[in-house]
Scaffold this motif. Structure first.
Motif, PDB file in Angstrom:
ATOM      1  N   MET A   1     -55.489 -57.756 -34.912  1.00 59.10           N
ATOM      2  CA  MET A   1     -54.280 -58.545 -35.090  1.00 59.10           C
ATOM      3  C   MET A   1     -54.687 -59.917 -35.627  1.00 59.10           C
ATOM      4  O   MET A   1     -55.515 -60.595 -35.034  1.00 59.10           O
ATOM      5  N   ASN A   2     -54.113 -60.309 -36.737  1.00 58.17           N
ATOM      6  CA  ASN A   2     -54.415 -61.639 -37.271  1.00 58.17           C
ATOM      7  C   ASN A   2     -53.525 -62.687 -36.592  1.00 58.17           C
ATOM      8  O   ASN A   2     -52.645 -62.367 -35.796  1.00 58.17           O
ATOM      9  N   GLU A   3     -53.744 -63.962 -36.948  1.00 55.06           N
ATOM     10  CA  GLU A   3     -53.002 -65.037 -36.272  1.00 55.06           C
ATOM     11  C   GLU A   3     -51.499 -64.931 -36.482  1.00 55.06           C
ATOM     12  O   GLU A   3     -50.713 -65.151 -35.557  1.00 55.06           O
ATOM     13  N   ALA A   4     -51.079 -64.578 -37.686  1.00 50.09           N
ATOM     14  CA  ALA A   4     -49.642 -64.467 -37.966  1.00 50.09           C
ATOM     15  C   ALA A   4     -49.009 -63.369 -37.107  1.00 50.09           C
ATOM     16  O   ALA A   4     -47.923 -63.556 -36.549  1.00 50.09           O
ATOM     17  N   GLU A   5     -49.692 -62.240 -36.995  1.00 55.98           N
ATOM     18  CA  GLU A   5     -49.177 -61.140 -36.163  1.00 55.98           C
ATOM     19  C   GLU A   5     -49.157 -61.538 -34.687  1.00 55.98           C
ATOM     20  O   GLU A   5     -48.220 -61.202 -33.951  1.00 55.98           O
ATOM     21  N   TYR A   6     -50.197 -62.257 -34.259  1.00 51.39           N
ATOM     22  CA  TYR A   6     -50.249 -62.720 -32.871  1.00 51.39           C
ATOM     23  C   TYR A   6     -49.097 -63.683 -32.590  1.00 51.39           C
ATOM     24  O   TYR A   6     -48.423 -63.583 -31.555  1.00 51.39           O
ATOM     25  N   ARG A   7     -48.838 -64.581 -33.515  1.00 47.02           N
ATOM     26  CA  ARG A   7     -47.730 -65.529 -33.349  1.00 47.02           C
ATOM     27  C   ARG A   7     -46.406 -64.796 -33.218  1.00 47.02           C
ATOM     28  O   ARG A   7     -45.595 -65.096 -32.341  1.00 47.02           O
ATOM     29  N   VAL A   8     -46.168 -63.827 -34.084  1.00 41.70           N
ATOM     30  CA  VAL A   8     -44.926 -63.045 -34.019  1.00 41.70           C
ATOM     31  C   VAL A   8     -44.817 -62.346 -32.668  1.00 41.70           C
ATOM     32  O   VAL A   8     -43.753 -62.346 -32.039  1.00 41.70           O
ATOM     33  N   ALA A   9     -45.929 -61.776 -32.188  1.00 44.38           N
ATOM     34  CA  ALA A   9     -45.911 -61.068 -30.903  1.00 44.38           C
ATOM     35  C   ALA A   9     -45.619 -62.023 -29.745  1.00 44.38           C
ATOM     36  O   ALA A   9     -44.817 -61.711 -28.859  1.00 44.38           O
ATOM     37  N   VAL A  10     -46.266 -63.198 -29.756  1.00 49.94           N
ATOM     38  CA  VAL A  10     -46.047 -64.184 -28.693  1.00 49.94           C
ATOM     39  C   VAL A  10     -44.587 -64.632 -28.693  1.00 49.94           C
ATOM     40  O   VAL A  10     -43.925 -64.673 -27.654  1.00 49.94           O
ATOM     41  N   GLN A  11     -44.069 -64.955 -29.858  1.00 51.32           N
ATOM     42  CA  GLN A  11     -42.687 -65.425 -29.936  1.00 51.32           C
ATOM     43  C   GLN A  11     -41.686 -64.310 -29.637  1.00 51.32           C
ATOM     44  O   GLN A  11     -40.639 -64.573 -29.038  1.00 51.32           O
ATOM     45  N   ALA A  12     -42.002 -63.068 -30.015  1.00 56.04           N
ATOM     46  CA  ALA A  12     -41.122 -61.946 -29.692  1.00 56.04           C
ATOM     47  C   ALA A  12     -41.055 -61.724 -28.180  1.00 56.04           C
ATOM     48  O   ALA A  12     -40.036 -61.259 -27.662  1.00 56.04           O
ATOM     49  N   ALA A  13     -42.147 -62.080 -27.497  1.00 56.23           N
ATOM     50  CA  ALA A  13     -42.167 -61.984 -26.034  1.00 56.23           C
ATOM     51  C   ALA A  13     -41.458 -63.180 -25.387  1.00 56.23           C
ATOM     52  O   ALA A  13     -41.452 -63.311 -24.170  1.00 56.23           O
ATOM     53  N   ARG A  14     -40.880 -64.052 -26.228  1.00 55.14           N
ATOM     54  CA  ARG A  14     -40.124 -65.232 -25.791  1.00 55.14           C
ATOM     55  C   ARG A  14     -40.991 -66.230 -25.043  1.00 55.14           C
ATOM     56  O   ARG A  14     -40.582 -66.829 -24.048  1.00 55.14           O
ATOM     57  N   LYS A  15     -42.221 -66.403 -25.546  1.00 54.79           N
ATOM     58  CA  LYS A  15     -43.164 -67.371 -24.990  1.00 54.79           C
ATOM     59  C   LYS A  15     -43.353 -68.499 -25.995  1.00 54.79           C
ATOM     60  O   LYS A  15     -43.123 -68.333 -27.193  1.00 54.79           O
ATOM     61  N   ALA A  16     -43.795 -69.634 -25.514  1.00 54.63           N
ATOM     62  CA  ALA A  16     -44.007 -70.792 -26.389  1.00 54.63           C
ATOM     63  C   ALA A  16     -45.275 -70.591 -27.216  1.00 54.63           C
ATOM     64  O   ALA A  16     -46.316 -70.220 -26.680  1.00 54.63           O
ATOM     65  N   TRP A  17     -45.179 -70.857 -28.513  1.00 55.20           N
ATOM     66  CA  TRP A  17     -46.327 -70.836 -29.429  1.00 55.20           C
ATOM     67  C   TRP A  17     -46.753 -72.286 -29.626  1.00 55.20           C
ATOM     68  O   TRP A  17     -46.007 -73.086 -30.191  1.00 55.20           O
ATOM     69  N   ILE A  18     -47.936 -72.637 -29.124  1.00 55.69           N
ATOM     70  CA  ILE A  18     -48.375 -74.033 -29.166  1.00 55.69           C
ATOM     71  C   ILE A  18     -49.794 -74.101 -29.744  1.00 55.69           C
ATOM     72  O   ILE A  18     -50.769 -73.868 -29.025  1.00 55.69           O
ATOM     73  N   PRO A  19     -49.921 -74.424 -31.025  1.00 50.02           N
ATOM     74  CA  PRO A  19     -51.253 -74.640 -31.610  1.00 50.02           C
ATOM     75  C   PRO A  19     -51.828 -75.967 -31.109  1.00 50.02           C
ATOM     76  O   PRO A  19     -51.091 -76.952 -30.971  1.00 50.02           O
ATOM     77  N   LEU A  20     -53.125 -75.993 -30.832  1.00 52.01           N
ATOM     78  CA  LEU A  20     -53.792 -77.200 -30.364  1.00 52.01           C
ATOM     79  C   LEU A  20     -54.903 -77.600 -31.335  1.00 52.01           C
ATOM     80  O   LEU A  20     -55.533 -76.738 -31.941  1.00 52.01           O
ATOM     81  N   GLN A  21     -55.151 -78.904 -31.447  1.00 50.10           N
ATOM     82  CA  GLN A  21     -56.259 -79.433 -32.221  1.00 50.10           C
ATOM     83  C   GLN A  21     -57.046 -80.374 -31.302  1.00 50.10           C
ATOM     84  O   GLN A  21     -56.470 -81.323 -30.768  1.00 50.10           O
ATOM     85  N   VAL A  22     -58.330 -80.086 -31.139  1.00 54.97           N
ATOM     86  CA  VAL A  22     -59.169 -80.803 -30.188  1.00 54.97           C
ATOM     87  C   VAL A  22     -60.438 -81.278 -30.902  1.00 54.97           C
ATOM     88  O   VAL A  22     -61.068 -80.491 -31.617  1.00 54.97           O
ATOM     89  N   PHE A  23     -60.824 -82.533 -30.714  1.00 58.02           N
ATOM     90  CA  PHE A  23     -62.099 -83.004 -31.251  1.00 58.02           C
ATOM     91  C   PHE A  23     -63.229 -82.585 -30.320  1.00 58.02           C
ATOM     92  O   PHE A  23     -63.149 -82.800 -29.111  1.00 58.02           O
ATOM     93  N   ARG A  24     -64.279 -81.984 -30.893  1.00 54.03           N
ATOM     94  CA  ARG A  24     -65.458 -81.606 -30.107  1.00 54.03           C
ATOM     95  C   ARG A  24     -66.083 -82.863 -29.501  1.00 54.03           C
ATOM     96  O   ARG A  24     -66.161 -83.892 -30.138  1.00 54.03           O
ATOM     97  N   GLY A  25     -66.508 -82.768 -28.249  1.00 54.55           N
ATOM     98  CA  GLY A  25     -67.172 -83.883 -27.594  1.00 54.55           C
ATOM     99  C   GLY A  25     -66.242 -85.008 -27.187  1.00 54.55           C
ATOM    100  O   GLY A  25     -66.698 -86.110 -26.872  1.00 54.55           O
ATOM    101  N   ARG A  26     -64.948 -84.751 -27.177  1.00 55.06           N
ATOM    102  CA  ARG A  26     -63.968 -85.762 -26.759  1.00 55.06           C
ATOM    103  C   ARG A  26     -63.073 -85.177 -25.660  1.00 55.06           C
ATOM    104  O   ARG A  26     -62.824 -83.973 -25.624  1.00 55.06           O
TER     105      ARG A  26
END
Length: 128
Positions: free
Chosen positions: A1-26
């Protein structure tokens, strides 16, 4: 399953889709707000793994603060320390981001559910 398919599955399950961006070492701090629900008595866990359903230990686990229910919403504080983010594998090539997946699980009254999920990108830092 690629990211787009995973996103569709998560949202179809009525869950929040929340992408995160984190700096390494912070340090990374995030407070999630869930509207019109009381999770203040829930047991909560959040982890980062290579891919959804990856076997073995997670790459890291968020520290989950005490959920606060106020005005009909629940606030859930999450954090990761600088040493934890620094221990996540770097991207295969310098200058790229390393991408993994995270989710947050709640247990209330014996029922277990995932309430949010998404990709998490670990960004290389410039200043040591």
């Amino acid at each position: 399953m690629n990211e787009a398919e995973y996103r569709v599955a998560v949202q179809a399950a009525r869950k929040a889709w929340i992408p995160l961006q984190v700096f390494r070492g912070r340090d990374y701090v995030l407070t999630l707000r869930f509207r019109n629900v009381d999770y203040s008595a829930a047991a909560i866990a959040a982890e980062v793994r290579n891919l959804p359903d990856s076997a073995g230990d997670p790459l890291l686990s968020f520290t989950v603060g005490t959920p606060v229910y106020s005005g009909g919403d629940t606030l859930i504080p999450l954090n990761i320390t600088d040493s934890e983010t620094g221990g996540v594998p770097a991207a295969a090539e310098t200058g790229l981001v390393a991408k993994f997946y995270w989710d947050i699980k709640i247990t209330v009254g014996g029922l277990v559910d995932t309430i949010a999920a998404g990709p998490v990108q670990f960004i290389g830092r410039v200043t040591a």
